[in-house]
Design an enzyme around this catalytic site. Sequence first.
Site, PDB file in Angstrom:
ATOM      1  N   SER A 118      10.595  68.995  11.505  1.00 15.82           N
ATOM      2  CA  SER A 118      10.660  69.855  10.321  1.00 15.82           C
ATOM      3  C   SER A 118      10.199  71.264  10.647  1.00 15.82           C
ATOM      4  O   SER A 118      10.487  72.201   9.907  1.00 15.82           O
ATOM      5  CB  SER A 118       9.720  69.339   9.226  1.00 15.82           C
ATOM      6  OG  SER A 118       9.990  68.015   8.925  1.00 15.82           O
ATOM      7  N   HIS A 139      18.183  68.706  11.912  1.00 10.74           N
ATOM      8  CA  HIS A 139      17.216  68.492  10.825  1.00 10.74           C
ATOM      9  C   HIS A 139      17.928  67.873   9.622  1.00 10.74           C
ATOM     10  O   HIS A 139      18.535  68.577   8.814  1.00 10.74           O
ATOM     11  CB  HIS A 139      16.570  69.846  10.472  1.00 10.74           C
ATOM     12  CG  HIS A 139      15.458  69.765   9.485  1.00 10.74           C
ATOM     13  ND1 HIS A 139      15.102  70.818   8.684  1.00 10.74           N
ATOM     14  CD2 HIS A 139      14.611  68.757   9.169  1.00 10.74           C
ATOM     15  CE1 HIS A 139      14.096  70.451   7.910  1.00 10.74           C
ATOM     16  NE2 HIS A 139      13.786  69.213   8.198  1.00 10.74           N
ATOM     17  N   GLU A 151      20.587  70.751   8.939  1.00  2.47           N
ATOM     18  CA  GLU A 151      20.246  72.083   9.450  1.00  2.47           C
ATOM     19  C   GLU A 151      20.258  71.957  10.979  1.00  2.47           C
ATOM     20  O   GLU A 151      19.433  71.237  11.553  1.00  2.47           O
ATOM     21  CB  GLU A 151      18.857  72.473   8.917  1.00  2.47           C
ATOM     22  CG  GLU A 151      18.521  73.929   9.014  1.00  2.47           C
ATOM     23  CD  GLU A 151      17.139  74.241   8.417  1.00  2.47           C
ATOM     24  OE1 GLU A 151      16.255  73.371   8.388  1.00  2.47           O
ATOM     25  OE2 GLU A 151      16.954  75.391   7.992  1.00  2.47           O
ATOM     26  N   ASN A 189      12.624  75.007   5.258  1.00  4.30           N
ATOM     27  CA  ASN A 189      11.195  75.006   4.949  1.00  4.30           C
ATOM     28  C   ASN A 189      10.602  76.404   4.825  1.00  4.30           C
ATOM     29  O   ASN A 189       9.593  76.593   4.158  1.00  4.30           O
ATOM     30  CB  ASN A 189      10.431  74.187   5.989  1.00  4.30           C
ATOM     31  CG  ASN A 189      10.640  72.707   5.726  1.00  4.30           C
ATOM     32  OD1 ASN A 189      10.630  72.267   4.580  1.00  4.30           O
ATOM     33  ND2 ASN A 189      10.851  71.929   6.775  1.00  4.30           N
TER      34      ASN A 189
HETATM   35  P1  NAD Z   1       7.272  58.453   9.699  1.00  2.00           P
HETATM   36  O1  NAD Z   1       5.795  58.539   9.867  1.00  2.00           O
HETATM   37  O2  NAD Z   1       7.847  57.781   8.500  1.00  2.00           O
HETATM   38  O3  NAD Z   1       7.919  57.737  10.996  1.00  2.00           O
HETATM   39  C1  NAD Z   1       7.592  58.100  12.300  1.00  2.00           C
HETATM   40  C2  NAD Z   1       7.855  56.905  13.206  1.00  2.00           C
HETATM   41  O4  NAD Z   1       7.762  57.350  14.568  1.00  2.00           O
HETATM   42  C3  NAD Z   1       6.839  55.759  13.058  1.00  2.00           C
HETATM   43  O5  NAD Z   1       7.529  54.553  12.747  1.00  2.00           O
HETATM   44  C4  NAD Z   1       6.175  55.682  14.427  1.00  2.00           C
HETATM   45  O6  NAD Z   1       5.849  54.346  14.820  1.00  2.00           O
HETATM   46  C5  NAD Z   1       7.278  56.266  15.314  1.00  2.00           C
HETATM   47  N1  NAD Z   1       6.839  56.715  16.628  1.00  2.00           N
HETATM   48  C6  NAD Z   1       5.637  57.189  17.017  1.00  2.00           C
HETATM   49  N2  NAD Z   1       5.652  57.457  18.350  1.00  2.00           N
HETATM   50  C7  NAD Z   1       6.906  57.161  18.795  1.00  2.00           C
HETATM   51  C8  NAD Z   1       7.556  57.210  20.070  1.00  2.00           C
HETATM   52  N3  NAD Z   1       6.885  57.620  21.152  1.00  2.00           N
HETATM   53  N4  NAD Z   1       8.837  56.822  20.158  1.00  2.00           N
HETATM   54  C9  NAD Z   1       9.516  56.385  19.071  1.00  2.00           C
HETATM   55  N5  NAD Z   1       8.957  56.319  17.822  1.00  2.00           N
HETATM   56  C10 NAD Z   1       7.666  56.701  17.705  1.00  2.00           C
HETATM   57  O7  NAD Z   1       7.790  59.962   9.824  1.00  2.00           O
HETATM   58  P2  NAD Z   1       9.124  60.614   9.192  1.00  2.00           P
HETATM   59  O8  NAD Z   1       8.801  61.122   7.846  1.00  2.00           O
HETATM   60  O9  NAD Z   1      10.266  59.695   9.413  1.00  2.00           O
HETATM   61  O10 NAD Z   1       9.277  61.913  10.114  1.00  2.00           O
HETATM   62  C11 NAD Z   1       9.884  61.850  11.381  1.00  2.00           C
HETATM   63  C12 NAD Z   1      10.310  63.236  11.798  1.00  2.00           C
HETATM   64  O11 NAD Z   1      11.254  63.736  10.837  1.00  2.00           O
HETATM   65  C13 NAD Z   1       9.178  64.265  11.844  1.00  2.00           C
HETATM   66  O12 NAD Z   1       9.404  65.154  12.902  1.00  2.00           O
HETATM   67  C14 NAD Z   1       9.308  64.970  10.504  1.00  2.00           C
HETATM   68  O13 NAD Z   1       8.800  66.288  10.529  1.00  2.00           O
HETATM   69  C15 NAD Z   1      10.803  64.981  10.321  1.00  2.00           C
HETATM   70  N6  NAD Z   1      11.287  65.105   8.943  1.00  2.00           N
HETATM   71  C16 NAD Z   1      10.707  64.414   7.915  1.00  2.00           C
HETATM   72  C17 NAD Z   1      11.219  64.529   6.615  1.00  2.00           C
HETATM   73  C18 NAD Z   1      10.626  63.748   5.466  1.00  2.00           C
HETATM   74  O14 NAD Z   1      10.952  64.054   4.295  1.00  2.00           O
HETATM   75  N7  NAD Z   1       9.816  62.734   5.698  1.00  2.00           N
HETATM   76  C19 NAD Z   1      12.337  65.360   6.367  1.00  2.00           C
HETATM   77  C20 NAD Z   1      12.933  66.030   7.440  1.00  2.00           C
HETATM   78  C21 NAD Z   1      12.395  65.900   8.717  1.00  2.00           C
END
Ligand code: NAD
Length: 295
Positions: A118, A139, A151, A189
């Site tokens: 993000s 993104h 994005e 963002n």
């Molecule tokens: P989340 O916490 O729901 O999931 C993250 C997952 O990554 C977990 O299941 C964890 O076990 C796993 N993980 C940790 N280390 C790892 C590794 N070495 N290899 C593979 N998996 C691993 O987080 P999320 O909300 O899904 O966010 C993930 C990414 O997406 C982040 O970079 C976040 O900034 C981005 N993002 C989130 C949103 C949102 O609304 N939540 C929107 C756009 C982008």
Amino acid sequence: MDKITVLGAGTMGNGIAHVFAQHGHQVSLVDPSKDALEKGLATIAKNLDRMLAKERIGPGEKAFTLGNITTFTEMAPGLTQAQLVVEAATENTSLKLDIFKQLDALSPADCLLATNTSSISITQIAAATNRPQQVIGMHFMNPVPVMRLVEVIKGYSTSDATLKKVMELSKALGKTPVMVNDYPGFVANRILMPMINEAVESLHHGVAGVAEIDTVMKLGMAHPMGPLQLADFIGLDVCLSILEVMFKGFKKDKYAPSPLLVNMVMAGKLGVKSGEGFYDYSSSKKAERVAPQFL
Ligand code: NAD
């Protein structure tokens, strides 16, 4: 591209795996947590059931989509013949740099490496590899199967060939890709987070209450959700970390996180996922009741 590897089976990762698999790609879904993989697959199945009930997909599509996904708890076996990796692991700079170093060492030489970050610099992530021209930001928005925008972020060294492939692939997934350059917060963002931060500051300064601020933005600006409800949905810790990246990156006071937001995160009030943020989610995940703190 047939073979896609998705790293992380959390909120975003399972949605990304879902969309690729539904469009016929062979998806390797990798997460070190077995529990996260099980929950991720259950979420995909539940979302497909919902789409089926609304007749957005045909009867065979659930089995087809789930049949295209294989899960792994380790990275190496999940990368065999990968043509594109989409990393959606936890938002943490050192973790992502470490993951991209490993990806560079373990994935096929022509494989493209995308991150769903993000806020972290694509250029910095790309510099952890020996193939920065093949590293790009992809993104996706939450919930991924529903939201149309991708994005696409071009890092300093991202090649035009990589950009073209990722733009075309995003379109083939039924999404609308928008190319942006790599600066803190990208576009989504950079615009959204200052709005959320200003809503928190308006609350902090007593300009209006939680429900009133959200109502002004919903009815006055035709936003589907008010900024405080949206912050709860995104996660207040996520909002804070994105604002901190922008504050550090631009060195401008206008991106300084509201002290109220900082306090709420320190108190563990993270929004929907913790049961309380600006609203109380103890009995429903809908923002129906303002949190007791703000009554
Ligand atoms: P989340 O916490 O729901 O999931 C993250 C997952 O990554 C977990 O299941 C964890 O076990 C796993 N993980 C940790 N280390 C790892 C590794 N070495 N290899 C593979 N998996 C691993 O987080 P999320 O909300 O899904 O966010 C993930 C990414 O997406 C982040 O970079 C976040 O900034 C981005 N993002 C989130 C949103 C949102 O609304 N939540 C929107 C756009 C982008």
